[in-house]
Design an enzyme around this catalytic site. Structure first.
Site, mmCIF file in Angstrom:
data_model
loop_
_atom_site.group_PDB
_atom_site.id
_atom_site.type_symbol
_atom_site.label_atom_id
_atom_site.label_comp_id
_atom_site.label_asym_id
_atom_site.label_seq_id
_atom_site.Cartn_x
_atom_site.Cartn_y
_atom_site.Cartn_z
ATOM 1 N N TYR A 1 1.187 -1.496 -0.621
ATOM 2 C CA TYR A 1 0.305 0.069 -0.054
ATOM 3 C C TYR A 1 0.431 1.322 0.152
ATOM 4 C CZ TYR A 1 -3.313 3.209 1.329
ATOM 5 O OH TYR A 1 -3.999 4.680 1.384
ATOM 6 N N HIS B 1 -5.457 16.015 -4.192
ATOM 7 C CA HIS B 1 -5.638 16.254 -2.185
ATOM 8 C C HIS B 1 -5.836 17.303 -1.732
ATOM 9 C CE1 HIS B 1 -5.641 11.939 -2.287
ATOM 10 N NE2 HIS B 1 -5.921 11.791 -0.952
ATOM 11 N N ASN C 1 0.063 11.957 5.737
ATOM 12 C CA ASN C 1 -0.598 11.365 6.900
ATOM 13 C C ASN C 1 -0.426 12.235 7.808
ATOM 14 O OD1 ASN C 1 -3.122 9.025 6.066
ATOM 15 N ND2 ASN C 1 -1.009 8.901 5.001
ATOM 16 N N TYR D 1 -21.520 34.902 43.678
ATOM 17 C CA TYR D 1 -20.428 33.627 42.333
ATOM 18 C C TYR D 1 -19.617 34.445 41.414
ATOM 19 C CZ TYR D 1 -24.149 29.922 44.084
ATOM 20 O OH TYR D 1 -24.513 29.091 45.058
ATOM 21 N N ARG E 1 -16.961 35.725 43.685
ATOM 22 C CA ARG E 1 -16.409 34.758 45.045
ATOM 23 C C ARG E 1 -15.688 32.999 44.376
ATOM 24 N NH1 ARG E 1 -20.531 31.699 48.581
ATOM 25 N NH2 ARG E 1 -21.636 32.982 47.447
ATOM 26 N N PHE F 1 -3.008 7.702 12.171
ATOM 27 C CA PHE F 1 -3.665 9.008 11.948
ATOM 28 C C PHE F 1 -5.056 10.079 12.490
ATOM 29 C CE2 PHE F 1 -4.271 6.116 8.916
ATOM 30 C CZ PHE F 1 -6.382 5.717 8.531
ATOM 31 N N GLU G 1 -13.299 5.664 4.939
ATOM 32 C CA GLU G 1 -12.848 6.643 5.645
ATOM 33 C C GLU G 1 -14.201 6.980 6.089
ATOM 34 O OE1 GLU G 1 -10.488 8.771 4.039
ATOM 35 O OE2 GLU G 1 -9.021 7.782 3.314
#
Length: 513
Positions: free
Chosen positions: A57, A87, A199, A285, A288, A333, A419
């Site tokens: 791969y 990409h 990646n 509050y 404090r 990843f 994915e």
């Protein structure tokens, strides 16, 4: 060019401080000889796998849903270049330079680990681009935070190939021209290198590192602003005593309480009403409980830093070369660990701003501010004072509540269902950056308000630290008087908040904590 000492990039983890030094302050980088040797050794293993007739791969196959498609040797250079070009699909506004530089540095660190299989010249090119201040133009949208920050990292890789657009000291130009001017040869990608460049969790991790650096200053600034509000609204500092804090051993709470106690310890205003004749039983509050809220934020940041440090020690790629030379696919990843803490910090930031805005509102309300004029106005009825400054803070707080909605639970499938669960960590980081900017502005409004309230307590004088903060505000903002243009005041004090000026006052006056 920066004259800072170089940040060494090698087989050791980077620190948050080193990321900030390179990303924000342009410190140079230097790849260690040990790292370059490891990179060369890992490349030899990839070259051997490239000659294997069995598919591997990213070396001899396509990517993502096309992982089973075998690519012949004569098409593999085109495969790697096509990966980056396709990409690099970001869109929207440009991402800030410091974020892109952090992205570049963190990818360089992984490349230099000896676990990605790139050639030494790829590592050298990334280092050279950082040192030449060549910043690829990265766009706001494109990352889903799984398979890493694919689109942002692809824009960086594209620039290293001599394609796309970059900025050099802020000036936009073609990448090829910028590389040529710096004497850097564009990369021609070989097997596995395209994947190795894209990646990673580097974008979200870079923004987390920058956020944690900013929050160190903002927590101290919040403690100072809260102390100023307690002081100017004639509140008590006794609730911050160490013995009370010890009954609830939350570390962040104790830290904030100690700072507020130290800031208020020498205050003539606090001393003026310290006896039983004061008559009030409890403060509200928002006064404090400031250490409890600020402290919870500090503890959240401490957890986020733990996760960031682990990620800074990680090697994130897919596939990855193991120590014994195997090339294995994994899911390292996936950005979930980083995404969760980015979302957690956005919650803390929203609440920190929320309590600050409530303190500001009390200072402006004649029914609650202990004898100060309505809205701290000069001529009541004619002047509006700081009324609309509080509106601005309230509007920001409202937005921060929306930004606190987590991104990390909003997975959306991609790549033909390969994915099918993503982290959305990049989106979590982007909204946290906006939230941190908003927090700085809300604290600026409180500091302006507290400074005016302290002035209106004259002849009583504030403590040394709050007095120094008031004097710093006065360098850009006029004291009590008729209405004037308020927006520049808020912008000026926001800049002081963001550059750490008020945090430095806290540290100067609480050196024993």
């Amino acid at each position: 060019m920066s004259t800072s000492a170089p940040v060494l990039v090698g087989l050791h983890p980077l620190s948050i401080e080193e990321v900030v030094a390179v990303a924000r302050h342009h410190a140079p980088v230097e790849v260690t000889a040990e790292a370059r040797a490891a990179v060369a050794a890992s490349r030899a293993r990839i070259d051997a796998l490239a000659d294997d007739p069995h598919p591997h791969y990213g070396v001899s196959t396509g990517f993502g849903a096309l992982a089973t498609t075998f690519i012949t040797p004569d098409r593999r250079l085109q495969l790697q270049a096509s990966l980056i070009r396709s990409h690099a699909a970001g869109t929207g506004a440009e991402v800030e330079e410091e974020v892109v530089r952090a992205l570049q540095l963190l990818r360089l660190r992984t490349l230099a680990s000896g676990h990605t299989g790139v050639r030494p010249e790829v590592v050298d090119t990334y280092a050279a681009m950082l040192n030449a201040r060549i910043t690829p133009i990265v766009r706001e949208y494109g990352s889903l935070g799984c398979s890493g920050d694919l689109a942002p990292l692809s824009h960086v890789a594209l620039a290293a190939m001599g394609e796309g657009r970059v900025r050099v000291d802020g000036v936009e130009q073609d990448s090829a021209d910028a590389l040529r001017a710096a004497g850097i040869e564009p990369i021609v990608l070989r097997e596995k290198e395209g994947l190795a460049l894209v990646n990673g969790t580097d974008g979200m991790l870079g923004m987390l590192s920058l956020a944690l650096a900013d929050l160190e200053d903002l927590f101290d600034t919040a403690d100072l602003a809260a102390a100023m509000s307690v002081e100017s609204q004639l509140g008590t500092a006794r609730v911050f005593d160490p013995d009370l804090m010890a009954l609830r051993p939350q570390l962040g709470q104790a830290a904030s309480a100690a700072r507020m106690s130290a800031i208020l310890a020498d205050s003539p205003i606090v001393a003026s009403h310290a006896g039983p004749e004061d008559g009030r039983v409890q403060d509200a509050y928002s006064l404090r409980c400031s250490p409890q809220v600020h402290g919870a934020g500090r503890d959240t940041a401490a957890h986020a830093r733990l996760i960031a440090d682990r990620e800074l020690a990680s090697v994130v790629d897919n596939p990855i070369l193991t120590g014994d030379g195997r090339l294995e696919s994994s899911g390292n990843f996936h950005g979930a660990p980083v995404a969760y803490v980015l979302d957690f910090l956005a919650i803390a930031v929203a609440d920190l701003a929320s309590i600050s805005e409530r303190r500001t509102d009390r200072a402006l309300d004649v029914a609650r501010n202990r004898d100060l004029p309505p809205f701290l106005a000069h001529e009541v009825g004619v002047d509006s004072g700081l009324m609309i400054a509080q509106y601005a803070a309230a509007g920001i707080v409202s937005e921060l509540k929306r930004l606190a909605v987590p991104a990390s639970v909003d997975s959306i499938p991609s790549s033909a269902m390969q994915e099918d669960h993503v982290s959305m960590g990049w989106s979590a980081a982007r909204k946290l950056r906006r939230a941190i900017d908003g927090l700085g502005r809300v604290l600026a409004v409180e500091l302006i308000t507290g400074s005016r309230a302290l002035d209106l307590r004259a002849p009583l004088q504030p403590g040394a630290a709050t007095g120094a903060a008031r004097d710093l505000v006065r360098t850009s903002v006029a004291g009590p008087g008729p209405d004037h243009f308020v927006s520049p005041d808020i912008e000026a004090v926001t800049t002081m908040v963001q550059d750490g000026s008020f945090a430095r006052i806290v540290r100067e006056h609480t050196t024993t904590i």
